[in-house]
Design an enzyme around this catalytic site. Structure first.
Site, PDB file in Angstrom:
ATOM      1  N   GLU A  32      40.486  53.533  45.522  1.00 33.29           N
ATOM      2  CA  GLU A  32      40.810  52.146  45.372  1.00 33.29           C
ATOM      3  C   GLU A  32      39.854  51.327  46.868  1.00 33.29           C
ATOM      4  O   GLU A  32      40.628  49.968  46.404  1.00 33.29           O
ATOM      5  CB  GLU A  32      41.187  51.428  44.023  1.00 33.29           C
TER       6      GLU A  32
ATOM      7  N   PHE B 149      45.234  48.954  38.588  1.00 33.58           N
ATOM      8  CA  PHE B 149      44.281  49.771  39.734  1.00 33.58           C
ATOM      9  C   PHE B 149      43.168  48.499  40.558  1.00 33.58           C
ATOM     10  O   PHE B 149      43.035  48.292  42.092  1.00 33.58           O
ATOM     11  CB  PHE B 149      43.958  50.695  39.804  1.00 33.58           C
TER      12      PHE B 149
ATOM     13  N   ARG C 165      38.435  47.116  26.641  1.00 36.97           N
ATOM     14  CA  ARG C 165      36.994  48.138  26.664  1.00 36.97           C
ATOM     15  C   ARG C 165      36.801  49.138  25.261  1.00 36.97           C
ATOM     16  O   ARG C 165      35.120  48.643  25.281  1.00 36.97           O
ATOM     17  CB  ARG C 165      37.389  49.298  27.297  1.00 36.97           C
TER      18      ARG C 165
END
Lengths: 281, 300
Positions: B65, B90, B174
């Protein structure tokens, strides 16, 4: 084959960069002397002919890019930029002063000729790879040069980059490691046990060129030529350097970030002037 | 800004991630310099099916990341508009310094999506619940936080985010979200929408909390506080946006200046003065400003 005249010119340029950087440190009385002095010969090569740049147009689209991932060596870069005419040499004396365009660590929004903001180690490498990818997407034939510190290679992000660049075919990247083997609290091996940086990059799929004397402009130029020949991989040039190189009061002492008195600076500058006179004789 | 409230709050037909993926792909197809990258979660965010078709615009950075954010910042320096994605944890905690220095401090233009923030992480558990992501991102002066509420808002805001220079943190779940807005609604980044009028209680919500806030309003009504007002910020709960949306000038969205001054304090101030339990003596003028933006009333 580089002419003797050109080599002499670059050696003089490197000495001038050291002198100009020392003037910066003298003005503020403290600074990252060691890691700036160790890279002045590289700065001379890059800004003395290797890089395709136009100091009157720092954002020229076709230019080669340079990212100082070891951002604390900003003073050496500023010296090279000023001597190449990006800004007045007098401005070097404002290093780290309130309102300056020359902060301790390089900042792309302040200094003409600085392509990316750095200072938090490891990050400049990633941004350089993004810039290299962007150049490729724009079909530019620019090279992206990025300079890492050897201690910086202790950052995990460096090795994320090491995986990324070969995998993405970033063949326009030419990296350098200033392998002076010293960091703040001791040698690389003492502090964290890091060794064999070149071998590690090779294992990650980089074309690695080892330069026995990273403070010799002739060897640096030759390594850059070899890097450009290896057009199928990104290249990493390991510069075996001396931290504090060419600065009389800084060699062989703790020099990462040190106080600099006017007398010390003047003495070191006088020695460099004498060295220049010798070159010209 | 054009708010059309949905008649009921059933889960939408489309998953939020599918709308996100379609929205960024639409930008790519329109020839915009949009790049979409990920840290091995393209499958999770619905972008993977498009990767093969647009290999020049969609690429994976792998489970790295920090490098992903840095690469995106470098691409931004070359004029591209990168969208990055990872789970909310993250996308923020793990890369705070990269987001700050390579992104915000360097004044880059990266759009960072953090998915399934907070309790949306659900079965992934506590390790994956970004409960501090807003607090962290809000502390960065150059950052704008956007928390879309439903699929309609995602679709409307993604192009606006792409076309607004600067660092953005987009947090959203999501899966399917309850529909709050009808198709055809349009939103302004940083502008509040009044979803229900009232005078006793002001509830300010964003994202998933909006439907909860509407339900809370219904409960309060039953208890006798029958005039509740729900606000929703299309620009999220970020301080500047919050103040800009509810300040004396409802159109004031010059949030950069506000944020740079004292972000945390501004946010608290905004919440206190405009939403902190005021009753009849609440800032009527401010409400009026916002009201005009709303052309529909949400059913409870």
């Amino acid at each position: 084959m580089v002419s003797k005249e050109k080599l002499k010119e670059l050696r003089l340029f490197a000495a001038d960069i050291r002198i100009a950087a020392l003037e910066e440190f003298k003005a503020i009385g403290v600074g990252h002397v060691g890691g700036s002095m160790s890279i002045c010969d590289l700065m001379a090569c890059l800004y003395g002919g290797v890089m395709r740049i136009d100091p009157s147009n720092p954002r020229w689209e076709q230019r080669d890019r340079f990212i100082m991932s070891k951002g604390h060596a900003g003073p050496a870069m500023y010296a090279a930029l000023a001597l190449r005419g990006y800004f007045d040499r007098e401005e070097l004396l404002t290093l780290n002063r309130p309102g300056t365009r020359l902060p301790s660590h390089t900042d792309c929004n302040r200094t003409p000729g600085v392509d990316m903001t750095t200072g938090s180690l490891g990050q400049g490498f990633s941004t350089a790879l993004g810039i290299a990818m962007g150049c490729k997407k724009k079909k530019l034939d620019s090279y992206v040069y990025v300079l890492l510190g050897d201690g910086e290679c202790e950052e995990g992000q460096i090795w994320e980059c090491a995986i990324f660049a070969p995998a993405k075919g970033l063949t326009n990247v030419i990296g350098f490691v200033d392998y002076n083997r010293l960091q703040i609290c001791g040698t690389l091996e003492e502090v964290a046990g890091l060794s064999g940086i070149g071998e590690k990059f090779a294992a990650f799929g980089w074309h690695v060129v080892d330069v026995a004397d990273g403070n010799d402009v002739e060897q640096i130029l030759e390594a850059i030529d070899r890097a450009k020949e290896a057009a199928d991989k990104p290249s990493m040039i390991i510069l075996n350097t001396k931290k504090g190189k060419g600065c009389s009061f800084a060699e062989d002492v703790f020099n990462h970030n040190m106080p600099v008195s006017a007398e010390q600076a003047e003495e070191a500058i006088a020695a460099l002037e004498a060295y220049k006179a010798g070159l010209m004789a | 800004m054009k708010i059309i409230c949905a008649k009921n709050h059933e889960p939408g037909a489309r998953e939020m991630r599918a709308v996100y993926a379609q929205s960024v792909v639409k930008l790519i197809e329109a020839g915009e310099p949009v790049l979409v990258t990920d840290a091995d979660l393209m499958r999770a965010i619905g972008v993977l099916p498009y990767k093969e078709k647009y290999p020049d615009n969609i690429f994976d950075c792998g489970i790295a990341e920090s490098n992903m954010i840095g690469v995106a910042c470098g691409l931004s320096a070359e004029g591209f508009i990168p969208f990055t994605h990872s789970f909310g944890t993250f996308a923020t905690r793990r890369v705070m310094d990269q987001v700050f220095m390579s992104g915000a401090y360097a004044k880059m233009n990266v759009k960072m999506l953090g998915s399934d923030p907070g309790v949306c992480a659900a079965l992934n558990g506590g390790t994956h619940m970004a409960l501090e992501d807003v607090a962290m991102m809000r502390a960065i002066p150059e950052m704008t936080i956007v928390e879309p509420t439903d699929a309609v808002m995602v679709e409307d805001l993604i192009p606006k985010i792409a076309h607004t220079y600067g660092m953005f943190y987009i947090r959203m779940c999501r899966g399917k979200a309850e529909t709050i807005y009808e198709e055809g609604s349009e939103f302004d980044i940083g502008r509040a929408a009044l979803l229900r009028e009232g005078g006793d209680v002001t509830i300010i919500a964003a994202g998933r909390e909006v439907v909860e806030a509407l339900q809370a309003a219904a409960l309060l009504e039953k208890e006798g506080k029958d005039e509740s007002a729900n606000y929703e910020f299309s620009g999220g709960v970020f301080s500047g946006s919050c103040r800009g949306a509810s300040g004396p000038d409802g159109a004031d969205r010059h949030t950069g200046q506000v944020r740079r001054s004292r972000p945390g304090r501004r946010a608290q101030g905004a919440l206190r003065s405009d939403g902190g339990g005021h009753r009849r003596r609440g800032p009527e003028g401010r409400l009026q400003k916002v009201k005009r933006e709303c052309i529909g009333q949400c059913p409870v």
